[in-house]
Design an enzyme around this catalytic site. Structure first.
Site, PDB file in Angstrom:
ATOM      1  N   HIS A  46      54.584  10.040  18.676  1.00 21.73           N
ATOM      2  CA  HIS A  46      55.617   9.364  17.356  1.00 21.73           C
ATOM      3  C   HIS A  46      54.422   8.792  15.872  1.00 21.73           C
ATOM      4  CE1 HIS A  46      59.438   8.545  19.341  1.00 21.73           C
ATOM      5  NE2 HIS A  46      59.182   7.747  20.175  1.00 21.73           N
ATOM      6  N   HIS A  79      56.736  12.034  25.252  1.00 17.86           N
ATOM      7  CA  HIS A  79      58.226  11.459  26.403  1.00 17.86           C
ATOM      8  C   HIS A  79      58.645  11.189  26.990  1.00 17.86           C
ATOM      9  CE1 HIS A  79      57.396   9.828  21.278  1.00 17.86           C
ATOM     10  NE2 HIS A  79      56.340   9.468  22.412  1.00 17.86           N
ATOM     11  N   GLU A 131      60.909   7.818  26.201  1.00 14.83           N
ATOM     12  CA  GLU A 131      60.779   6.792  26.898  1.00 14.83           C
ATOM     13  C   GLU A 131      61.993   7.035  28.246  1.00 14.83           C
ATOM     14  OE1 GLU A 131      56.555   6.402  27.551  1.00 14.83           O
ATOM     15  OE2 GLU A 131      57.712   5.260  29.718  1.00 14.83           O
TER      16      GLU A 131
END
Ligand code: SF4
Length: 330
Positions: A46, A79, A131
């Protein structure tokens, strides 16, 4: 922006963790050893700067697998993914390189084990985070997601004596402790992982910013708005009573945040490149401004690259670059 600042205090550790370094290295190596194009499902980590750098080098970012042509090469992000995505890739004969952080894989394995043993699983985390979506996919019928102690009272499970908890890897250590305590009160026989699911990098960055925040007037956290661990660093600073702001990069700093501040703390989330920290320090620093680091622990964690990269390199008779030669521009 430059004013009466006397000192800039950097948190240590800050920035890239071993899972992020590995994920970026995987894409960089894939670009050099695989036939192009190399697709990446979701943001590899991210951080917009990381994604844009890899896009400029040729990576093609997609949201879902249906944007990837049959037979193409696709990298799964750090993730993690649900088994349904993996199965879809297999059906489509995609060549998969899995950049899921090994510490996220650990949580997936715990989820499958508890589900197999008949536990109801409470996953502490943010339900819209990639995630958590991936972990829930391991046993959707058995996992309930909560993100606060308030939600514990309303939880209903099949057998209160057979409940397990897991956590997202990037939560607040302090908040999670409160949620687990509430779970233990409601389900006295609840079981959990033998070692914390909140990863070492999250814990270390929170410990560092907690130490630093008590010593500065304001904290700047460099990280993306959708980065869970970066957001938690802002919260930890605020819990200590110090104002904190999340910025993508130096361009986001508002002068009024720093008005009257003598000591500025700077840290960075686990997906933030160090170059963004250097640029921030450079922008704040004038002659006479002292820069120091508060380091609470040294990290030496490193994860190996996945075997499939070696395999792909062999097929094309190319050499996998040394790790030390990768990631020089990020
Ligand atoms: S923050 Fe932790 S779990 Fe996430 S990629 Fe980094 S090391 Fe892995």
């Amino acid at each position: 922006m430059k004013g009466p600042i006397a000192e800039i205090v950097l948190a240590g550790p800050r920035g890239f963790c071993a899972g992020v370094e590995r994920a970026i290295d995987i894409v960089e190596v894939a670009l050099s050893v695989c036939a192009p194009p190399v697709y990446v499902r979701k943001e590899i980590v991210h951080n917009r700067h990381v994604v844009e750098d890899l896009r400029a080098k040729g990576a093609v970012f997609v949201d879902e697998l249906d944007e990837v042509p049959d037979g193409a090469t696709v990298v799964f992000s750090a993730h993690g993914i649900s088994p349904a995505v993996r199965e879809d890739a297999r059906h489509r004969a995609l060549r998969v390189i899995d950049a899921t952080c090994p510490l996220v894989t650990k949580v997936h394995l715990e989820a499958t084990r508890y589900a197999r043993e008949g536990y109801s699983i409470i996953l502490i985390g943010h339900e819209d985070h990639d995630e958590v979506i991936g972990t829930v996919g391991e046993a959707p019928e058995r996992i309930a997601v909560i993100d606060s102690a308030r939600e514990v009272e309303g939880l209903e499970v099949h057998d209160p004596d057979k409940v397990a908890y897991l956590t997202q890897t990037t939560l607040s250590v302090d908040d999670t402790r409160d949620v687990i305590a509430a779970l233990r009160r409601k389900f006295p026989k609840i079981v959990g992982p033998s070692r914390d699911d909140i990863c070492y990098a999250t814990q270390n960055r929170q410990a560092a910013v907690k130490t630093l925040a008590g010593d500065v007037d304001v904290v700047l956290v460099i990280g993306a708005a959708n980065s869970s661990n970066a957001n938690r660093l802002v919260e930890v600073s605020q819990t200590v009573g110090t104002r904190a702001y999340l910025i993508n990069d130096v361009g986001d700093i508002r002068p009024e945040w720093l008005a009257g501040a003598r000591r500025i703390g700077v840290t960075a989330g686990a997906s933030t490149p160090e170059v963004l920290v250097s640029q921030t320090v450079e922008a704040l620093k004038t002659e006479g401004v002292h820069v120091r680091e508060v380091r609470v622990v040294d990290e030496d964690v490193r994860f190996a690259l996945p075997n499939e990269l070696e395999q792909m390199a062999r097929e094309r008779a190319v050499t996998v670059p040394e790790r030390s030669a990768i990631r020089q521009s990020i």
